[in-house]
Design a protein around this motif. Structure first.
Motif, PDB file in Angstrom:
ATOM      1  N   PRO A   1       0.604  -1.818  -0.004  1.00  0.00           N
ATOM      2  CA  PRO A   1       0.102  -0.166  -0.153  1.00  0.00           C
ATOM      3  C   PRO A   1       0.703   1.191  -0.080  1.00  0.00           C
ATOM      4  O   PRO A   1       0.583   2.322  -1.286  1.00  0.00           O
ATOM      5  CB  PRO A   1      -0.714  -0.109   1.119  1.00  0.00           C
ATOM      6  CG  PRO A   1      -0.891  -1.671   1.844  1.00  0.00           C
ATOM      7  CD  PRO A   1       0.449  -1.875   1.006  1.00  0.00           C
ATOM      8  N   ALA A   2       1.967   1.273   0.509  1.00  0.00           N
ATOM      9  CA  ALA A   2       3.022   2.821   0.636  1.00  0.00           C
ATOM     10  C   ALA A   2       3.294   2.606   0.128  1.00  0.00           C
ATOM     11  O   ALA A   2       3.571   3.746  -0.763  1.00  0.00           O
ATOM     12  CB  ALA A   2       3.616   1.927   2.369  1.00  0.00           C
TER      13      ALA A   2
ATOM     14  N   ILE B   1       0.666   3.431  -3.710  1.00  0.00           N
ATOM     15  CA  ILE B   1      -0.104   5.289  -3.268  1.00  0.00           C
ATOM     16  C   ILE B   1       1.365   6.716  -3.235  1.00  0.00           C
ATOM     17  O   ILE B   1       1.536   6.723  -3.992  1.00  0.00           O
ATOM     18  CB  ILE B   1      -0.384   5.585  -2.012  1.00  0.00           C
ATOM     19  CG1 ILE B   1      -1.671   4.163  -1.653  1.00  0.00           C
ATOM     20  CG2 ILE B   1      -0.690   6.962  -1.991  1.00  0.00           C
ATOM     21  CD1 ILE B   1      -2.532   4.562  -0.845  1.00  0.00           C
ATOM     22  N   TYR B   2       2.894   5.954  -3.160  1.00  0.00           N
ATOM     23  CA  TYR B   2       3.240   6.951  -2.820  1.00  0.00           C
ATOM     24  C   TYR B   2       4.368   6.870  -3.635  1.00  0.00           C
ATOM     25  O   TYR B   2       4.417   8.002  -4.729  1.00  0.00           O
ATOM     26  CB  TYR B   2       4.558   6.376  -2.110  1.00  0.00           C
ATOM     27  CG  TYR B   2       6.048   7.108  -1.520  1.00  0.00           C
ATOM     28  CD1 TYR B   2       6.000   8.378  -1.273  1.00  0.00           C
ATOM     29  CD2 TYR B   2       7.513   6.616  -2.042  1.00  0.00           C
ATOM     30  CE1 TYR B   2       7.764   8.982  -0.894  1.00  0.00           C
ATOM     31  CE2 TYR B   2       8.633   7.203  -2.365  1.00  0.00           C
ATOM     32  CZ  TYR B   2       8.791   8.604  -2.095  1.00  0.00           C
ATOM     33  OH  TYR B   2       9.535   9.155  -1.660  1.00  0.00           O
TER      34      TYR B   2
ATOM     35  N   MET C   1       3.520  10.432  -6.001  1.00  0.00           N
ATOM     36  CA  MET C   1       3.944  11.290  -5.304  1.00  0.00           C
ATOM     37  C   MET C   1       5.359  11.753  -6.458  1.00  0.00           C
ATOM     38  O   MET C   1       5.826  12.142  -7.057  1.00  0.00           O
ATOM     39  CB  MET C   1       5.008  11.585  -4.482  1.00  0.00           C
ATOM     40  CG  MET C   1       6.206  12.584  -3.911  1.00  0.00           C
ATOM     41  SD  MET C   1       5.679  12.577  -1.940  1.00  0.00           S
ATOM     42  CE  MET C   1       7.175  13.815  -2.291  1.00  0.00           C
TER      43      MET C   1
ATOM     44  N   LEU D   1      -5.617   6.606   6.206  1.00  0.00           N
ATOM     45  CA  LEU D   1      -4.265   5.644   5.044  1.00  0.00           C
ATOM     46  C   LEU D   1      -2.602   6.156   5.238  1.00  0.00           C
ATOM     47  O   LEU D   1      -2.056   5.018   5.093  1.00  0.00           O
ATOM     48  CB  LEU D   1      -4.710   5.906   3.775  1.00  0.00           C
ATOM     49  CG  LEU D   1      -5.008   5.863   3.127  1.00  0.00           C
ATOM     50  CD1 LEU D   1      -6.011   6.515   2.069  1.00  0.00           C
ATOM     51  CD2 LEU D   1      -5.622   4.732   2.507  1.00  0.00           C
TER      52      LEU D   1
ATOM     53  N   ALA E   1      -1.045   2.044   5.759  1.00  0.00           N
ATOM     54  CA  ALA E   1       0.310   1.828   4.445  1.00  0.00           C
ATOM     55  C   ALA E   1       1.251   2.609   5.849  1.00  0.00           C
ATOM     56  O   ALA E   1       2.098   1.028   5.484  1.00  0.00           O
ATOM     57  CB  ALA E   1       0.344   3.122   3.589  1.00  0.00           C
ATOM     58  N   GLY E   2       1.054   3.896   6.677  1.00  0.00           N
ATOM     59  CA  GLY E   2       2.244   3.488   7.412  1.00  0.00           C
ATOM     60  C   GLY E   2       3.164   2.677   8.414  1.00  0.00           C
ATOM     61  O   GLY E   2       4.347   1.943   8.609  1.00  0.00           O
TER      62      GLY E   2
ATOM     63  N   LEU F   1      11.728   5.740  -0.330  1.00  0.00           N
ATOM     64  CA  LEU F   1      10.487   6.136   0.576  1.00  0.00           C
ATOM     65  C   LEU F   1      11.030   7.299   1.229  1.00  0.00           C
ATOM     66  O   LEU F   1      10.074   8.351   1.173  1.00  0.00           O
ATOM     67  CB  LEU F   1      10.200   5.209   2.015  1.00  0.00           C
ATOM     68  CG  LEU F   1       8.699   3.831   1.148  1.00  0.00           C
ATOM     69  CD1 LEU F   1       8.882   3.105   1.904  1.00  0.00           C
ATOM     70  CD2 LEU F   1       7.894   4.470   0.169  1.00  0.00           C
TER      71      LEU F   1
ATOM     72  N   GLY G   1      10.741  11.851  -0.318  1.00  0.00           N
ATOM     73  CA  GLY G   1       9.322  13.017  -0.002  1.00  0.00           C
ATOM     74  C   GLY G   1      10.065  13.274   1.145  1.00  0.00           C
ATOM     75  O   GLY G   1       9.059  14.389   1.023  1.00  0.00           O
TER      76      GLY G   1
ATOM     77  N   ILE H   1       6.316  18.208  -2.706  1.00  0.00           N
ATOM     78  CA  ILE H   1       5.558  17.178  -3.491  1.00  0.00           C
ATOM     79  C   ILE H   1       4.532  18.134  -4.639  1.00  0.00           C
ATOM     80  O   ILE H   1       4.531  17.938  -5.548  1.00  0.00           O
ATOM     81  CB  ILE H   1       4.141  16.662  -3.044  1.00  0.00           C
ATOM     82  CG1 ILE H   1       3.505  15.500  -4.059  1.00  0.00           C
ATOM     83  CG2 ILE H   1       2.752  17.453  -2.176  1.00  0.00           C
ATOM     84  CD1 ILE H   1       2.849  14.472  -3.138  1.00  0.00           C
TER      85      ILE H   1
ATOM     86  N   LEU I   1      -5.657  10.684  -1.791  1.00  0.00           N
ATOM     87  CA  LEU I   1      -4.439   9.921  -1.882  1.00  0.00           C
ATOM     88  C   LEU I   1      -3.088  11.192  -2.263  1.00  0.00           C
ATOM     89  O   LEU I   1      -2.076  10.309  -1.418  1.00  0.00           O
ATOM     90  CB  LEU I   1      -4.954   9.430  -3.488  1.00  0.00           C
ATOM     91  CG  LEU I   1      -5.930   8.639  -3.430  1.00  0.00           C
ATOM     92  CD1 LEU I   1      -6.429   8.421  -4.668  1.00  0.00           C
ATOM     93  CD2 LEU I   1      -5.340   7.349  -3.009  1.00  0.00           C
TER      94      LEU I   1
ATOM     95  N   THR J   1      -2.132  11.320   1.928  1.00  0.00           N
ATOM     96  CA  THR J   1      -1.473  10.638   2.065  1.00  0.00           C
ATOM     97  C   THR J   1       0.027  10.505   1.342  1.00  0.00           C
ATOM     98  O   THR J   1       1.240   9.601   2.076  1.00  0.00           O
ATOM     99  CB  THR J   1      -1.977   8.830   1.399  1.00  0.00           C
ATOM    100  OG1 THR J   1      -3.479   9.029   1.864  1.00  0.00           O
ATOM    101  CG2 THR J   1      -2.190   7.173   2.050  1.00  0.00           C
ATOM    102  N   ALA J   2       0.254  10.621   0.023  1.00  0.00           N
ATOM    103  CA  ALA J   2       1.456  10.271  -0.733  1.00  0.00           C
ATOM    104  C   ALA J   2       2.726  11.108   0.203  1.00  0.00           C
ATOM    105  O   ALA J   2       3.772  10.621   0.394  1.00  0.00           O
ATOM    106  CB  ALA J   2       1.447  10.359  -2.225  1.00  0.00           C
ATOM    107  N   SER J   3       1.715  12.964   0.566  1.00  0.00           N
ATOM    108  CA  SER J   3       2.896  12.970   1.150  1.00  0.00           C
ATOM    109  C   SER J   3       3.194  13.485   1.982  1.00  0.00           C
ATOM    110  O   SER J   3       4.534  13.420   2.851  1.00  0.00           O
ATOM    111  CB  SER J   3       3.031  14.420   0.285  1.00  0.00           C
ATOM    112  OG  SER J   3       1.664  15.074   1.216  1.00  0.00           O
TER     113      SER J   3
ATOM    114  N   LEU K   1       3.252   9.732   4.052  1.00  0.00           N
ATOM    115  CA  LEU K   1       4.183   8.708   4.304  1.00  0.00           C
ATOM    116  C   LEU K   1       5.749   8.808   4.051  1.00  0.00           C
ATOM    117  O   LEU K   1       6.068   8.366   5.314  1.00  0.00           O
ATOM    118  CB  LEU K   1       4.027   7.532   3.046  1.00  0.00           C
ATOM    119  CG  LEU K   1       2.316   6.603   2.850  1.00  0.00           C
ATOM    120  CD1 LEU K   1       1.989   6.175   1.898  1.00  0.00           C
ATOM    121  CD2 LEU K   1       2.180   5.735   4.385  1.00  0.00           C
ATOM    122  N   PRO K   2       5.945   9.788   3.198  1.00  0.00           N
ATOM    123  CA  PRO K   2       7.153   9.731   3.688  1.00  0.00           C
ATOM    124  C   PRO K   2       7.923   9.225   5.150  1.00  0.00           C
ATOM    125  O   PRO K   2       8.828   8.950   5.518  1.00  0.00           O
ATOM    126  CB  PRO K   2       8.712  10.992   3.027  1.00  0.00           C
ATOM    127  CG  PRO K   2       6.953  10.413   1.660  1.00  0.00           C
ATOM    128  CD  PRO K   2       5.801  10.446   2.671  1.00  0.00           C
TER     129      PRO K   2
ATOM    130  N   VAL L   1       6.639   6.897   7.528  1.00  0.00           N
ATOM    131  CA  VAL L   1       7.457   5.234   7.185  1.00  0.00           C
ATOM    132  C   VAL L   1       9.202   6.189   8.036  1.00  0.00           C
ATOM    133  O   VAL L   1       9.277   5.440   9.377  1.00  0.00           O
ATOM    134  CB  VAL L   1       7.426   5.369   6.280  1.00  0.00           C
ATOM    135  CG1 VAL L   1       8.356   3.619   6.454  1.00  0.00           C
ATOM    136  CG2 VAL L   1       6.214   4.395   6.031  1.00  0.00           C
TER     137      VAL L   1
END
Lengths: 304, 279
Positions: free
Chosen positions: A16-17, A20-21, A25, B88, B92-93, B115, B118, B123, B148, B151-153, B155-156, B159
């Protein structure tokens, strides 16, 4: 438990990570750099590869060249205000807050940080209102000050917008400096005091050298944050960086270019070229940080 | 050395004075807006520094905002986007952080580095391609587009921070569970409560920028149905610039939820800022 089975669970955990990333991104960042090498022909149709043509146009074309150079200069000035006003002020406040003798430190810290949690839109409108010719003039007349239209004059608009941003964000570097100052062992400071050092000596000779890694981090965060600033200028001065483009930053130029504004038609490929310039500047800043400041300080850094 | 020397007393007084002045400077603009939003128009201009009194009290601005703006809707959108993205990022994280910290597999370090790109690259620079992607996926003017992207921005950093905390969970605990026959998924789920403070910090840290963002709502979801409160306030304020009651009221309405959240979560936020800083 079969030992050799493919570890599907690792894939499940990561998927998932990573998906999406990568999709929202990494792919857009790479695709945007790719697009900056393409253009849409005037008669329309598919995009064609033109190499560095967009960048060349950006820096030589009589329509683009003044805009990009002005935006670069303004963004740089905006950044310099943060480096020279925000960060020293943050360090001063953090030094005061780090003293064990000051009662109510947690309360001061929480209150001073408040503007940083509010949206830039809100902060922008609040200051626009306070400095406005109608409400602001009435406000300042109460304390006997004749308020010039600070946000409407070419000479004062950018410094005032920069200072509003400094006012809003000073809490962030303050917290970072505070964390670093608190982690300095008391014995070091005590030892210096026993040797007869004044508070000022202790600050310059003991504390500042020890928090240098944080100074580096704050510098690079300030750099990255300000080179894609947009919201404050858009809110208080509009997408054109009024008055007369005097507050036009790379962020507002980028927005106008790819999204279009008033008479200017949207041009996505030129927009990605502006983003490409911003990307290169940020990359250069981060690399300078990693290879000079951070390398020199690596002994002091906890981990990285 | 019980009695502090006089100079120390002066220093302490000076420190308090400086902090008090700056605290006042930090709070006064927001306080001024909230205070004046409850006053009638003439009082706003005549006595801007006074608290509302029985004669000057008025909620005309709030009535205009609720009458003309679509604020309840914008609030609902902001809440859904923020909660959706945080959920999310949480799922996901924590999963990715668990995999990176628990298992040795080829490419582990490389994936960790990938990962964390970011963390440093904003972004926003990919906005043109994000816009095209969102249009191609038919997600423009939907809350999903924002969820979405945020979430993408988010996550880095999530994580990065979470995997450092996951590493500190004792191995014995997980091995004991394995001996008892627990699946890997169960063990993952078991570690979540053990790093709850770190998760709280990551969540609060992501919440505020998502709630406050103007850029992506403006570009990806400007439609009336998907407008967030930050974008809604920005446009409303632009339209009613001369209706000072309405402007002050909408500023107050937009600020109050964030201030309440800040009061509730300031501990986590500040801890995140101070521990995440010296990474």
């Amino acid at each position: 438990m079969s030992k050799k089975a493919f570890p599907w669970h690792i894939v499940v955990f990561l998927a998932p990570a990573v998906i999406i990333y990568t999709l929202f991104m990494i792919y857009p960042l790479l695709d945007s750099l790719r697009l900056s090498l393409y253009t849409v022909p005037e008669q329309g149709g598919a995009e064609v590869f033109i190499g560095l043509g967009n960048y060349q146009r950006l820096f030589t074309d009589p329509f683009w060249q003044p805009q990009i150079t002005r935006a670069l200069a303004n963004t740089f000035e905006f950044f310099v205000f943060h480096m020279l006003v925000q960060n020293p002020l943050a360090l001063l406040l953090a030094t005061l807050l780090a003293s064990r003798f000051v009662a109510g430190r947690a309360i001061y810290r929480t209150l001073i940080f408040t503007p940083s949690v509010l949206s830039v839109v809100l902060i922008g409108f609040i200051w626009q209102l306070i400095l406005s010719p109608v409400f602001g003039r009435a406000l300042f007349a109460q304390i006997g000050i004749r308020l010039p239209p600070l946000l409407g004059q070419v000479e004062t608009a950018l410094p005032v917008v920069s200072l509003i941003s400094v006012w809003q964000w000073v809490g962030v570097p303050m917290m970072l400096f505070l964390a670093a100052l608190i982690s300095i062992p008391d014995e070091l400071i005590e030892a210096a005091r026993v040797d007869g050092a004044t508070a000022l000596d202790v600050f310059w000779r003991v504390k500042l050298p020890l928090i240098m890694p944080t100074v580096g981090i704050v510098a690079v965060l300030t750099f990255v944050g300000n080179f894609n600033a947009f919201d404050l200028v858009y809110t208080t001065q509009g997408a054109l960086g009024a008055p007369d483009y005097s507050t036009d930053l790379l962020g507002t130029l980028f927005y106008r270019t790819f999204f279009g504004f008033q008479l200017q038609l949207p041009n996505q490929t030129m927009g990605t070229a502006v983003a490409g310039v911003m990307f290169l500047i940020i990359l250069a800043g981060v690399l300078i940080y990693l290879f000079t400041i951070q390398r020199r300080l690596v002994a002091n850094t906890v981990e990285m | 050395m019980n009695r502090a020397p006089l100079s120390a007393v002066f220093q302490l007084a000076a420190a308090h004075l400086a902090l008090l002045i700056y605290t006042a400077l930090a709070l006064f603009p927001v306080g001024l807006i909230v205070m004046n939003s409850f006053k009638e128009r003439n009082a706003i201009f005549r006595t801007p520094f006074d608290f509302p009194t029985a004669e000057t009290f008025s909620t005309a601005g709030f009535e205009t905002v609720f009458g003309r703006g679509n604020f309840p809707n914008y609030f609902a959108n902001s809440i859904m986007v923020t909660v959706g993205a945080l959920l999310l990022i949480f799922i996901a994280g924590t999963m990715a952080a668990y995999a990176l910290s628990e298992y040795r597999f080829p490419g582990n370090t490389l994936l960790g580095l990938y990962l964390s790109i970011g963390i440093m690259v904003p972004i926003r620079l990919g906005t043109v391609s994000i816009l095209r992607l969102i249009v191609n996926l038919d997600l423009n003017d939907t809350l999903w587009a924002l969820i979405l992207v945020y979430t993408a921005s988010g996550l880095p950093l999530a994580v990065f921070v979470l995997s450092q905390f996951m590493r500190q969970v004792p191995r014995d605990l997980k091995d004991a569970a394995r001996v008892d026959g627990a699946s890997e998924y169960r063990i993952y789920w078991m570690t979540i409560p053990l790093i709850r403070p770190a998760i709280g910090t990551v969540m609060v840290f992501n919440m505020i920028p998502i709630w406050n963002d103007l850029w992506f709502p403006l570009i990806l979801a400007p439609g009336e149905a998907s407008k967030t409160v930050t974008l809604g306030a920005q446009q409303f304020l632009g339209q009613f610039a001369n209706d000072y009651n309405a402007v002050l009221a909408s500023l107050t309405l937009a600020a109050i939820p964030v201030i309440i959240l800040y009061i509730l979560f300031s501990r986590q936020l500040i801890r995140g800022l101070t521990s995440g800083a010296v990474k």
